[in-house]
Design a protein around this motif. Structure first.
Motif, PDB file in Angstrom:
ATOM      1  N   LEU A  90       0.831  -1.203   0.000  1.00 35.67           N
ATOM      2  CA  LEU A  90       0.000   0.000   0.000  1.00 35.67           C
ATOM      3  C   LEU A  90       0.869   1.258   0.000  1.00 35.67           C
ATOM      4  O   LEU A  90       0.591   2.211  -0.738  1.00 35.67           O
ATOM      5  CB  LEU A  90      -0.924   0.003   1.225  1.00 35.67           C
ATOM      6  N   ARG A  91       1.901   1.269   0.825  1.00 32.56           N
ATOM      7  CA  ARG A  91       2.776   2.433   0.887  1.00 32.56           C
ATOM      8  C   ARG A  91       3.503   2.639  -0.438  1.00 32.56           C
ATOM      9  O   ARG A  91       3.600   3.758  -0.943  1.00 32.56           O
ATOM     10  CB  ARG A  91       3.793   2.263   2.017  1.00 32.56           C
ATOM     11  N   GLY A  92       4.003   1.540  -1.007  1.00 29.87           N
ATOM     12  CA  GLY A  92       4.684   1.643  -2.292  1.00 29.87           C
ATOM     13  C   GLY A  92       3.752   2.090  -3.395  1.00 29.87           C
ATOM     14  O   GLY A  92       4.147   2.853  -4.292  1.00 29.87           O
ATOM     15  N   LEU A  93       2.500   1.631  -3.343  1.00 28.62           N
ATOM     16  CA  LEU A  93       1.516   2.017  -4.349  1.00 28.62           C
ATOM     17  C   LEU A  93       1.258   3.521  -4.308  1.00 28.62           C
ATOM     18  O   LEU A  93       1.204   4.192  -5.351  1.00 28.62           O
ATOM     19  CB  LEU A  93       0.221   1.248  -4.108  1.00 28.62           C
ATOM     20  N   ILE A  94       1.126   4.059  -3.112  1.00 27.85           N
ATOM     21  CA  ILE A  94       0.877   5.492  -2.965  1.00 27.85           C
ATOM     22  C   ILE A  94       2.058   6.299  -3.499  1.00 27.85           C
ATOM     23  O   ILE A  94       1.887   7.257  -4.274  1.00 27.85           O
ATOM     24  CB  ILE A  94       0.603   5.833  -1.493  1.00 27.85           C
ATOM     25  N   VAL A  95       3.260   5.909  -3.096  1.00 27.63           N
ATOM     26  CA  VAL A  95       4.458   6.630  -3.553  1.00 27.63           C
ATOM     27  C   VAL A  95       4.598   6.535  -5.069  1.00 27.63           C
ATOM     28  O   VAL A  95       4.907   7.528  -5.747  1.00 27.63           O
ATOM     29  CB  VAL A  95       5.704   6.067  -2.853  1.00 27.63           C
ATOM     30  N   LEU A  96       4.351   5.353  -5.621  1.00 26.84           N
ATOM     31  CA  LEU A  96       4.480   5.150  -7.063  1.00 26.84           C
ATOM     32  C   LEU A  96       3.510   6.039  -7.834  1.00 26.84           C
ATOM     33  O   LEU A  96       3.911   6.738  -8.783  1.00 26.84           O
ATOM     34  CB  LEU A  96       4.234   3.680  -7.401  1.00 26.84           C
ATOM     35  N   PHE A  97       2.257   6.039  -7.434  1.00 25.36           N
ATOM     36  CA  PHE A  97       1.249   6.807  -8.165  1.00 25.36           C
ATOM     37  C   PHE A  97       1.508   8.304  -8.059  1.00 25.36           C
ATOM     38  O   PHE A  97       1.312   9.042  -9.034  1.00 25.36           O
ATOM     39  CB  PHE A  97      -0.149   6.473  -7.637  1.00 25.36           C
ATOM     40  N   VAL A  98       1.921   8.768  -6.891  1.00 27.95           N
ATOM     41  CA  VAL A  98       2.151  10.196  -6.724  1.00 27.95           C
ATOM     42  C   VAL A  98       3.432  10.636  -7.434  1.00 27.95           C
ATOM     43  O   VAL A  98       3.504  11.739  -7.983  1.00 27.95           O
ATOM     44  CB  VAL A  98       2.223  10.560  -5.225  1.00 27.95           C
ATOM     45  N   ALA A  99       4.440   9.767  -7.466  1.00 21.17           N
ATOM     46  CA  ALA A  99       5.735  10.147  -8.038  1.00 21.17           C
ATOM     47  C   ALA A  99       5.774  10.017  -9.554  1.00 21.17           C
ATOM     48  O   ALA A  99       6.492  10.769 -10.217  1.00 21.17           O
ATOM     49  CB  ALA A  99       6.845   9.293  -7.422  1.00 21.17           C
ATOM     50  N   MET A 100       5.020   9.081 -10.124  1.00 20.50           N
ATOM     51  CA  MET A 100       5.141   8.816 -11.549  1.00 20.50           C
ATOM     52  C   MET A 100       4.843  10.032 -12.431  1.00 20.50           C
ATOM     53  O   MET A 100       5.585  10.308 -13.378  1.00 20.50           O
ATOM     54  CB  MET A 100       4.254   7.637 -11.945  1.00 20.50           C
ATOM     55  N   PRO A 101       3.765  10.801 -12.188  1.00 21.61           N
ATOM     56  CA  PRO A 101       3.540  11.980 -13.044  1.00 21.61           C
ATOM     57  C   PRO A 101       4.711  12.959 -13.002  1.00 21.61           C
ATOM     58  O   PRO A 101       5.121  13.494 -14.035  1.00 21.61           O
ATOM     59  CB  PRO A 101       2.267  12.600 -12.459  1.00 21.61           C
ATOM     60  N   GLU A 102       5.270  13.172 -11.813  1.00 20.91           N
ATOM     61  CA  GLU A 102       6.394  14.091 -11.701  1.00 20.91           C
ATOM     62  C   GLU A 102       7.639  13.513 -12.359  1.00 20.91           C
ATOM     63  O   GLU A 102       8.427  14.246 -12.965  1.00 20.91           O
ATOM     64  CB  GLU A 102       6.671  14.389 -10.218  1.00 20.91           C
ATOM     65  N   PHE A 103       7.806  12.193 -12.265  1.00 23.80           N
ATOM     66  CA  PHE A 103       8.954  11.550 -12.909  1.00 23.80           C
ATOM     67  C   PHE A 103       8.878  11.726 -14.422  1.00 23.80           C
ATOM     68  O   PHE A 103       9.867  12.072 -15.080  1.00 23.80           O
ATOM     69  CB  PHE A 103       8.991  10.071 -12.547  1.00 23.80           C
ATOM     70  N   PHE A 104       7.695  11.498 -14.993  1.00 23.21           N
ATOM     71  CA  PHE A 104       7.548  11.650 -16.444  1.00 23.21           C
ATOM     72  C   PHE A 104       7.688  13.116 -16.862  1.00 23.21           C
ATOM     73  O   PHE A 104       8.192  13.416 -17.946  1.00 23.21           O
ATOM     74  CB  PHE A 104       6.199  11.093 -16.896  1.00 23.21           C
TER      75      PHE A 104
END
Length: 397
Positions: A358-372
């Motif tokens: 769950l924690r990784g999912l939250i970080v992944l979803f929030v970080a991916m737009p900024e990463f791209f």
């Protein structure tokens, strides 16, 4: 491709809305994961029912503990231990997030924040301990804490300068060198503590504990809370200072232009090699200060097995879009998730593996737009189209 171009050109408000939407989407998917895990688990009685179907885990309780549990019961006790843990995690993550953000601004991928933090932490513990015998009391605190921070900054900065110099003068890939130096730092620290500086009265692999006057004063929180508002205030001040440095000084301008347009920076007279070494030294110094704070605020000595604050700082920096001021809310979010995970583990029957997902999912979803968005910027997709038509009928330059 159009989506990537749109992300790279998104305004601050649009990026905030995207991140908020990504957070809500991650929670929604996590909600379904908790329900699915609850159906595949055997339990005496259902904790949650939906449409007549029972589930072993209540997703509302899980996310309540994950987010709000990190703050404890503020109404009953504003200085509770869980809130202190959240602030302590946030404080250290502020330094490592800033360290990565500064390097990223220069176009350098510093993956070695963990090693630089370990070096700074060990150097601080070894330097402050003998110095603490010369001064004591409040005067000792006023002298030893700044001294420890300077030692951590110097050690981390020198360790960060190594991959910077290798990149600048030997064209070595900084991702590889910083990753390898992480292993060097942890292995050397283990050897030194285990064979030369180990506390003889302890079974753990750690150095001798520092006296109380050589650590950060807790002030408001109880001493056992392992958090100091002084350290937090220092981290916030440093974030503001880094924002000013990058945006308002000649060094910051050279650093940013070297990261965005290295050829143009060279043409404009910027010494690219010196900028690379300087940015990595500054990045390492910030990580080293994080290690010093970890020793002077949380542990009170150095212990092997330092948590992965340096690697978490990479995620914090990406969440913040490499903006020093954006590191503040990003570090807080990460601190909440780390602290809240403990509450979920202790206060519910949810397995820790699911909490990690769950924690990784939250970080992944929030970080991916900024990463791209960052990837689009480095690829030049944020620049206007050469053939774009201007409003006056001509072509925009």
């Amino acid at each position: 491709m159009r989506m990537l171009i749109g992300l790279s050109r998104a305004s601050g408000t649009e990026r905030l809305l995207i991140s908020g939407s990504a957070l809500l989407l991650s929670v929604a998917i996590g909600f379904l994961l908790v329900l699915a895990a609850g159906r595949m688990t055997s339990c005496g009685s259902a904790s949650f029912s939906l449409l007549g179907v029972g589930f072993c885990y209540d997703p509302f309780v899980v996310f309540d503990r994950l987010f709000l549990g990190a703050f404890g019961d503020l109404a009953a006790n504003p200085l509770n231990g869980q809130f202190a843990t959240t602030l302590a995690e946030t404080t250290v993550l502020l330094f490592t997030g800033l360290a990565v953000a500064v390097a990223f601004k220069a176009g350098i991928f510093n993956i070695g924040g963990q090693g630089q933090l370990v070096v700074g932490a060990l150097a601080t513990a070894l330097a402050v301990l003998p110095a603490s015998s010369f001064v004591s009391g409040v005067a000792g605190t006023l002298v030893l804490v700044p001294f420890g921070l300077l030692v951590g900054a110097a050690a981390g900065g020198l360790f960060g300068a190594i991959p910077g110099a290798l990149k600048a003068y030997a064209d070595a890939n900084e991702v590889i060198t910083t990753i390898m130096l992480n292993f060097v730092a942890t292995s050397v620290a283990l050897y030194l503590v285990q064979n030369h500086f180990k506390d003889p009265d302890s079974f753990a692999t750690q150095t001798v504990a520092l006296p109380g006057h050589a650590t950060f004063p807790s002030l408001v929180f109880p001493a056992r809370a392992d958090v100091s508002l002084v350290a937090l205030a220092f981290a916030l001040t440093l974030a503001a200072a880094m924002a000013y440095l990058l945006a308002r000084t000649a060094f910051g301008y050279d650093l940013r232009t070297s990261g965005l347009q290295p050829e143009a920076a060279e043409y404009g007279g910027v010494d690219a090699r010196r900028t690379v070494v300087a940015s990595m030294t500054l990045s390492g110094a910030l990580a080293g200060i994080g290690g010093a704070v970890y020793v002077l605020m949380i542990l009170g000595n150095f212990q092997v097995g330092v948590p992965d604050y340096g690697f978490d700082g990479i995620t914090v920096s990406i969440l913040a879009g490499n903006n020093p001021l954006g590191v503040i809310p990003a570090a807080l979010l990460f601190g909440v998730l780390k602290s809240g995970s403990i509450v979920v583990d202790v206060g519910t029957d949810v397995p820790p593996e699911l909490v990690g997902v769950l924690r990784g999912l939250i970080v992944l979803f929030v970080a991916m737009p900024e990463f791209f968005r960052m990837a689009g910027r480095y690829a030049g997709l944020d620049e206007p189209d050469e053939g774009a038509v201007a409003t006056d009928g001509g072509e925009s330059g």
